[in-house]
Design an enzyme around this catalytic site. Structure first.
Site, mmCIF file in Angstrom:
data_model
loop_
_atom_site.group_PDB
_atom_site.id
_atom_site.type_symbol
_atom_site.label_atom_id
_atom_site.label_comp_id
_atom_site.label_asym_id
_atom_site.label_seq_id
_atom_site.Cartn_x
_atom_site.Cartn_y
_atom_site.Cartn_z
ATOM 1 N N LYS A 36 0.791 -1.170 0.048
ATOM 2 C CA LYS A 36 0.075 -0.117 0.124
ATOM 3 C C LYS A 36 0.755 1.273 0.052
ATOM 4 O O LYS A 36 0.630 2.178 -0.816
ATOM 5 C CB LYS A 36 -1.060 -0.030 1.159
ATOM 6 C CG LYS A 36 -1.538 1.347 1.611
ATOM 7 C CD LYS A 36 -2.423 1.147 2.996
ATOM 8 C CE LYS A 36 -1.624 0.861 3.962
ATOM 9 N NZ LYS A 36 -1.100 2.219 4.280
ATOM 10 N N THR A 37 1.861 1.062 0.822
ATOM 11 C CA THR A 37 2.821 2.601 0.952
ATOM 12 C C THR A 37 3.460 2.805 -0.296
ATOM 13 O O THR A 37 3.580 4.105 -0.749
ATOM 14 C CB THR A 37 3.564 2.462 2.060
ATOM 15 O OG1 THR A 37 2.901 2.069 3.313
ATOM 16 C CG2 THR A 37 4.517 3.816 2.376
ATOM 17 N N ASP A 220 -4.471 8.113 2.842
ATOM 18 C CA ASP A 220 -4.193 6.812 3.321
ATOM 19 C C ASP A 220 -5.106 6.434 4.524
ATOM 20 O O ASP A 220 -5.596 7.278 4.955
ATOM 21 C CB ASP A 220 -2.633 6.962 3.988
ATOM 22 C CG ASP A 220 -2.030 5.486 4.106
ATOM 23 O OD1 ASP A 220 -2.319 4.666 3.884
ATOM 24 O OD2 ASP A 220 -0.893 5.428 4.813
ATOM 25 N N GLU A 221 -5.156 4.937 4.401
ATOM 26 C CA GLU A 221 -6.002 4.457 5.776
ATOM 27 C C GLU A 221 -7.446 4.811 5.598
ATOM 28 O O GLU A 221 -8.022 5.257 6.792
ATOM 29 C CB GLU A 221 -5.339 4.887 7.115
ATOM 30 C CG GLU A 221 -4.033 4.276 7.201
ATOM 31 C CD GLU A 221 -3.897 2.701 7.308
ATOM 32 O OE1 GLU A 221 -4.926 1.951 6.924
ATOM 33 O OE2 GLU A 221 -2.760 2.185 7.667
ATOM 34 N N GLN A 251 -10.017 -4.128 7.392
ATOM 35 C CA GLN A 251 -8.977 -3.683 8.346
ATOM 36 C C GLN A 251 -9.734 -2.569 9.215
ATOM 37 O O GLN A 251 -8.849 -1.691 9.825
ATOM 38 C CB GLN A 251 -7.762 -3.258 7.848
ATOM 39 C CG GLN A 251 -6.905 -4.661 7.472
ATOM 40 C CD GLN A 251 -5.513 -4.392 7.070
ATOM 41 O OE1 GLN A 251 -4.885 -4.444 8.017
ATOM 42 N NE2 GLN A 251 -5.195 -4.356 5.821
ATOM 43 N N ARG A 606 -0.760 -10.651 10.587
ATOM 44 C CA ARG A 606 0.513 -9.933 10.963
ATOM 45 C C ARG A 606 1.729 -10.917 10.740
ATOM 46 O O ARG A 606 2.920 -10.378 10.930
ATOM 47 C CB ARG A 606 0.426 -9.521 12.480
ATOM 48 C CG ARG A 606 -0.508 -8.569 12.924
ATOM 49 C CD ARG A 606 -0.479 -7.350 12.187
ATOM 50 N NE ARG A 606 -1.496 -7.274 10.892
ATOM 51 C CZ ARG A 606 -1.685 -6.472 9.911
ATOM 52 N NH1 ARG A 606 -0.498 -5.728 9.886
ATOM 53 N NH2 ARG A 606 -2.336 -6.717 8.898
#
Length: 726
Positions: A36-37, A220-221, A251, A606
């Site tokens: 994503k980043t 973002d997010e 998420q 994770r």
């Protein structure tokens, strides 16, 4: 300098599609570990490099300053540009910047100050004092939560509905607080966003200026945005700008902070989004882990829908451990951690996750006893948490009233109106008489010279607690302290007090477990007092230096919420039981179970290579043994992805009337060996006279249920209850 080909090199097809989208609004569904980043940063770099915009012609919105800094650092490594003046930062940071530029139109002084949380609480207390509002009926922290929630919904006091006298008073406090802030030229965090939104809505020329300037807005997010943040973005986006929203509805785990997962659907509708790019290739985990995550989250309704996959292979099966009890579960985890270390896995690349903070206590104790260094990520170790230290301070005073450090910690907590001046006078009296603060206080009470109802009440409280503690077990002392002190009631009035209450209840469990494990049963006050001293020493030792220093190798302990955005070679998820994960409150909240399932999805994803899921057939909660069943989330994972490490025998435990429930462990205790008959009257040192109703448990942890009339129905560990036949 990157050429355009170098910039796009290594992107998969979906990432490339997202980065090179034309000037249109788009929703990028970025699954866990999908890059994503990289996509977000490369999109910015590509827009600048191809001349579609300048660094000053776009706005990038993140949720943390850390994420903004990381984005800018990556950007400068891609392009030879100066990012210093770029509009990249958090919602609050960008709104602050906008308000500084237009302070007059926003109705603020040019040097307006920002109130942090502590400053805001202090300001609210001042308002309430002027209004002569009862702070017990309207706890300041609760009022602060109300005000911030209103602001996050875009509501001023005059637009908030009031249904009764209580909500009307809250609205009046909100209005008075707003007036005070305006007079003093200050703004709290929630105010920054609301004031900026109102500015853009009210001033069309300012709104037009920013709409023309920021033709590309990247967020973002996006799944974590609240209602007001979305409305602010909607104003800036206008009719023609490109909003590049990156997020993952699976998420979205911050509903308790106001996050609204529905913003993603609203965004599709409001901006007529035709471009939905799903980043589903995962670069973090093996496919067994991803397949389990996909299977769990597929049970949620109204998802935008995606399936994570990887080319890394199946990897190891997911290990599931069925523990007899929480001690067995913790020891299993420690044994596995030791094995992983022997295999060469670094401690810092192993994470131990739990649903709520209170679960860490038994885990920390076992790690401490095994000399495994650990670090509580984003929080404090159990015995370092403020609410636990408050309760321990009361226990220290019960054992030794001359402990000035303990007294100073809780003499005015929960608040009882003891001001700084009264405390100074007490300390001066102690110095003059060369005695402890407690002795100085009791001397003044005897002489009638305290001059403070708060101090008088405090002395009476401690004396009452000492009397109550006489002749009862350590676990009962801990329970008495948390309630009689007012700590429980204080945190029940706190908007975010749920975790603190759970920690106080877990302290009771710790005291009961300490009695059972270390010293067994005691039958006189002298021995019980010694036991309490040893427990307090034990708490101090576990709050000592065993936690690894920053920079040293350590096992990572954290809640699932704290783990979002992180990854580890191995992940343990403990307490995967109904009532713990999913949390029991989820059943009473709208969408609660789906939020819990998203939390489980986050926890599972994770792990890179190895994942452990564990649950206990029984665990000590709030000082009592509770029997649980495996979480529904375990049933949602296909069996072929898992490896069951053990299978525990289940015995029947009989209660009154011949009924039974499944209990773990050893065979049940025979009726003939019960010390009291069902229906027999007994006496307890704290609760008085009662009638035995039933038994539960087995020989190692037999519990008795007693109806104490006005004191209610209590379940007590038979080993420590000290019951007398009547």
């Amino acid at each position: 300098m990157y050429s355009e080909n170098n910039l796009l090199q290594g992107l998969n097809d979906k990432q490339l599609q997202a980065v090179t989208l034309p000037h249109v609004s788009a929703l990028i569904l970025a699954g866990a570990g999908s890059g994503k980043t990289r996509v977000l940063t490369t999109r910015i770099a590509w827009l600048i490099q191809t001349g579609q915009t300048s660094p000053m012609g776009l706005m990038a919105v993140t949720f943390t300053n850390k994420a903004a800094k990381e984005m800018l650092t990556r950007l400068t490594s891609m392009l030879p540009i100066n990012t210093r003046g770029m509009w990249a930062g958090t919602f609050h940071g960008l709104c602050n910047r906008m308000l500084r530029a237009h302070y007059r139109e926003a109705g603020l002084p040019n040097t307006f100050q920002i109130l942090d949380t502590a400053d805001q609480l202090s300001a609210i207390k001042r308002v309430m004092k002027v209004m002569n509002v009862d702070d017990e009926k309207y706890p300041p922290k609760q009022v602060m939560g109300y005000i911030n929630s209103c602001k996050e919904e875009g509501l001023r006091a005059h637009t908030v509905d009031a249904y009764d006298g209580h909500s009307q008073k809250l609205r009046e406090i909100y209005d008075a607080y707003d007036q005070q802030c305006n007079r003093e030229g200050v703004a709290d965090f929630a105010e920054l966003l609301l004031r900026c939104y109102e500015l853009l809505e009210r001033e069309p020329h300012i709104r037009a200026h920013y709409q023309q300037r920021f033709q590309y807005i990247l967020v973002d997010e996006f799944q974590d945005t609240n209602r007001l943040q979305y409305l602010w973005l909607k104003l800036l986006g206008g009719a023609h700008n490109s909003i590049f929203a990156v997020g993952d509805d699976d998420q979205s785990i911050y509903a308790f902070r106001g996050a609204r997962v529905g913003n993603m659907s609203d965004f599709q509708r409001d901006f007529q989004v035709q471009n939905i790019v799903k980043l589903e290739e995962n670069y973090r985990s093996h496919s067994n882990i991803l397949d389990a995550a996909n299977a769990i989250i597929s049970n949620n309704q109204n998802r935008l829908g995606k399936n994570l996959w990887t080319s890394a292979g199946k990897g190891e099966p997911i290990r599931i451990y069925d523990a007899y009890n929480d001690t067995d579960e913790a020891q299993f985890i420690v044994d596995e951690v030791n094995m992983l270390q022997n295999e060469g896995v670094a401690l810092g690349d192993i994470a131990l996750l739990y649903r709520s903070n209170a679960q860490s206590r038994i885990l920390e104790h076992t790690l401490f006893s095994s000399n495994i260094p650990y670090r509580v990520y984003g929080g404090l170790r159990f015995f370092e948490r403020a609410e636990v230290k408050h309760a321990l301070a009361y226990m220290r005073l019960i054992g030794n009233a001359n402990d000035d450090t303990a007294l100073l910690r809780i003499i005015n907590f929960p608040p009882r109106g003891i001001g700084a001046r009264s405390l100074e006078q007490l300390q001066e009296a102690a110095r003059q008489n060369e005695c402890s603060l407690w002795q100085a206080a009791t001397n003044k009470v005897g002489e009638g010279k305290l001059g403070s109802k708060g101090l008088d009440g405090f002395v009476a409280l401690i004396r009452h607690m000492v009397d109550q503690a006489y002749g009862i077990a350590l676990g009962e002392v801990a329970e008495m302290v948390t309630t009689v002190s007012g700590l429980m009631a204080h945190y029940q009035n706190d908007k975010e007090g749920e975790d603190r209450i759970e920690n106080l209840k877990e302290l009771v469990t710790a005291a009961v477990a300490f009695s059972k494990q270390d010293l067994g049963n005691h039958h006189n006050m002298e021995e019980d007092a010694d036991l309490m001293t040893q427990f307090l020493n034990h708490a101090s030792l576990e709050a000592g230096d065993h936690q690894a220093d920053v920079g040293h190798e350590a096992l990572q302990l954290m809640t699932v919420h704290a783990a979002k955005g992180l990854e580890f070679h191995t992940v343990f998820i403990s307490g995967v039981e109904e009532g713990l994960f999913p949390h029991e409150q989820a059943a009473y909240e709208n969408g609660g179970l789906e939020e819990e399932r998203r939390l489980m999805y986050v926890a599972v994803t994770r792990a890179r290579q190895r994942l452990y899921l564990s649950y206990a057939q029984s665990r000590m909660l709030h000082g009592q043994v509770r029997y649980g069943i495996a979480s529904r989330f375990l049933d949602e994972i296909p069996a072929e992805l898992t490896k069951r490490l053990n299978s525990k025998p289940v015995a029947k435990s009989y209660a009154a009337g011949g009924q039974y429930t499944a209990k773990p462990g050893v065979p049940p205790v025979a009726h003939s060996s019960y010390p009291f008959k069902i229906g027999q009257s007994v006496r307890h040192g704290k609760f008085g006279e009662g009638v035995v109703v039933s038994y539960e448990g087995n020989a190692s942890d037999l519990a008795v249920k007693i109806n104490f009339g006005s004191a209610g129905l209590k379940t007590l560990m038979l080993e420590y209850a000290k019951l007398e036949k009547i």
